[in-house]
Design a protein around this motif. Structure first.
Motif, PDB file in Angstrom:
ATOM      1  N   VAL A   2      87.275 -31.587  52.548  1.00 25.75           N
ATOM      2  CA  VAL A   2      87.457 -32.564  53.566  1.00 25.75           C
ATOM      3  C   VAL A   2      86.808 -32.043  54.859  1.00 25.75           C
ATOM      4  CG1 VAL A   2      89.008 -33.857  54.910  1.00 25.75           C
ATOM      5  CG2 VAL A   2      89.283 -33.562  52.242  1.00 25.75           C
ATOM      6  N   GLN A   3      86.067 -32.948  55.450  1.00 24.49           N
ATOM      7  CA  GLN A   3      85.753 -32.531  57.026  1.00 24.49           C
ATOM      8  C   GLN A   3      86.465 -33.390  58.012  1.00 24.49           C
ATOM      9  OE1 GLN A   3      82.962 -33.232  54.318  1.00 24.49           O
ATOM     10  NE2 GLN A   3      83.306 -31.151  54.035  1.00 24.49           N
ATOM     11  N   LEU A   4      87.105 -32.800  58.943  1.00 25.76           N
ATOM     12  CA  LEU A   4      87.648 -33.509  59.987  1.00 25.76           C
ATOM     13  C   LEU A   4      87.130 -32.964  61.257  1.00 25.76           C
ATOM     14  CD1 LEU A   4      91.216 -32.488  58.801  1.00 25.76           C
ATOM     15  CD2 LEU A   4      90.147 -34.615  58.279  1.00 25.76           C
ATOM     16  N   CYS A  22      90.950 -38.609  64.668  1.00 31.24           N
ATOM     17  CA  CYS A  22      90.320 -37.683  63.880  1.00 31.24           C
ATOM     18  C   CYS A  22      89.589 -38.574  62.504  1.00 31.24           C
ATOM     19  CB  CYS A  22      91.520 -36.838  63.239  1.00 31.24           C
ATOM     20  SG  CYS A  22      91.185 -35.683  61.859  1.00 31.24           S
ATOM     21  N   ALA A  24      87.513 -38.431  59.335  1.00 31.88           N
ATOM     22  CA  ALA A  24      87.433 -37.842  58.265  1.00 31.88           C
ATOM     23  C   ALA A  24      86.413 -38.044  57.056  1.00 31.88           C
ATOM     24  CB  ALA A  24      88.840 -37.776  57.356  1.00 31.88           C
ATOM     25  N   PHE A  29      90.176 -41.229  51.846  1.00 32.50           N
ATOM     26  CA  PHE A  29      90.833 -40.800  53.128  1.00 32.50           C
ATOM     27  C   PHE A  29      92.160 -41.526  52.669  1.00 32.50           C
ATOM     28  CE2 PHE A  29      91.678 -40.198  57.302  1.00 32.50           C
ATOM     29  CZ  PHE A  29      92.472 -41.068  57.932  1.00 32.50           C
ATOM     30  N   MET A  34      97.859 -37.059  56.652  1.00 38.26           N
ATOM     31  CA  MET A  34      97.287 -36.823  57.843  1.00 38.26           C
ATOM     32  C   MET A  34      98.537 -36.267  58.764  1.00 38.26           C
ATOM     33  SD  MET A  34      94.317 -37.200  57.195  1.00 38.26           S
ATOM     34  CE  MET A  34      93.373 -36.998  58.814  1.00 38.26           C
ATOM     35  N   ASN A  77      88.555 -44.549  58.135  1.00 38.30           N
ATOM     36  CA  ASN A  77      88.783 -43.122  57.647  1.00 38.30           C
ATOM     37  C   ASN A  77      89.121 -42.294  58.892  1.00 38.30           C
ATOM     38  OD1 ASN A  77      87.796 -43.866  55.105  1.00 38.30           O
ATOM     39  ND2 ASN A  77      85.792 -43.080  55.271  1.00 38.30           N
ATOM     40  N   THR A  78      90.017 -42.769  59.673  1.00 43.21           N
ATOM     41  CA  THR A  78      90.245 -42.127  60.988  1.00 43.21           C
ATOM     42  C   THR A  78      91.907 -42.261  61.081  1.00 43.21           C
ATOM     43  OG1 THR A  78      88.214 -42.800  61.889  1.00 43.21           O
ATOM     44  CG2 THR A  78      90.110 -42.167  63.408  1.00 43.21           C
ATOM     45  N   CYS A  96      93.882 -31.701  64.248  1.00 44.28           N
ATOM     46  CA  CYS A  96      94.131 -32.606  62.814  1.00 44.28           C
ATOM     47  C   CYS A  96      93.988 -31.656  61.354  1.00 44.28           C
ATOM     48  CB  CYS A  96      92.727 -33.622  63.040  1.00 44.28           C
ATOM     49  SG  CYS A  96      93.037 -34.728  61.665  1.00 44.28           S
ATOM     50  N   ALA A  98      94.909 -32.298  57.165  1.00 48.40           N
ATOM     51  CA  ALA A  98      94.959 -33.140  55.806  1.00 48.40           C
ATOM     52  C   ALA A  98      95.256 -32.377  54.787  1.00 48.40           C
ATOM     53  CB  ALA A  98      93.729 -34.010  55.832  1.00 48.40           C
ATOM     54  N   TYR A 112      92.984 -28.422  55.000  1.00 48.45           N
ATOM     55  CA  TYR A 112      91.966 -28.928  55.755  1.00 48.45           C
ATOM     56  C   TYR A 112      92.414 -29.255  57.073  1.00 48.45           C
ATOM     57  CZ  TYR A 112      90.813 -30.142  50.920  1.00 48.45           C
ATOM     58  OH  TYR A 112      90.675 -30.083  49.632  1.00 48.45           O
TER      59      TYR A 112
END
Length: 123
Positions: A2-4, A22, A24, A29, A34, A77-78, A96, A98, A112
């Protein structure tokens, strides 16, 4: 994986408001808890707020309760952190985080992490 990516930080005056975002990617998602943490200079990273997958459950640190609001838009996705009535003691790098596991409010509960966004509140 997962990229944040956080955004929305800045320099404000006491009493002002900011909204952090944030974004993602890399995993569904809606499967993620979160969370927001923050770290002030010379201090440990501390929990700020979390939100469950379905937005029903939110939880806040006592220091921000009533001033900060966490939310999420699963279609975008935020996740967001709305910060009102900011105080100088809110100055920190905000991260942030996750995870796909159960709700948790410690650093170890999250796999993440984003790179952080600086929030500075002047008096």
């Amino acid at each position: 994986q997962v990229q944040l990516v956080e955004s929305g930080g800045g320099l404000v005056q006491a009493g002002d408001s900011l909204r952090l975002s944030c974004a993602a990617s890399g995993r569904t998602f809606s499967s993620l808890i979160m969370c927001w943490f923050r770290q002030a200079p010379g201090r440990e990273r501390e929990f700020v707020a979390l939100i469950s997958r379905n937005r029903i459950t939110t939880y806040y640190a006592d220091s921000v309760k009533g001033r900060f609001t966490i939310s999420r838009d699963n279609a975008k996705n935020t996740a967001y952190l709305r910060m009102d009535n900011l105080k100088p003691e809110d100055t920190a790098v905000y991260y942030c985080a996750a995870d796909g596991g159960p709700l948790g409010a410690t650093r170890l509960d999250y796999d993440y992490w984003g790179q952080g966004t600086q929030v500075t509140v002047s008096s």
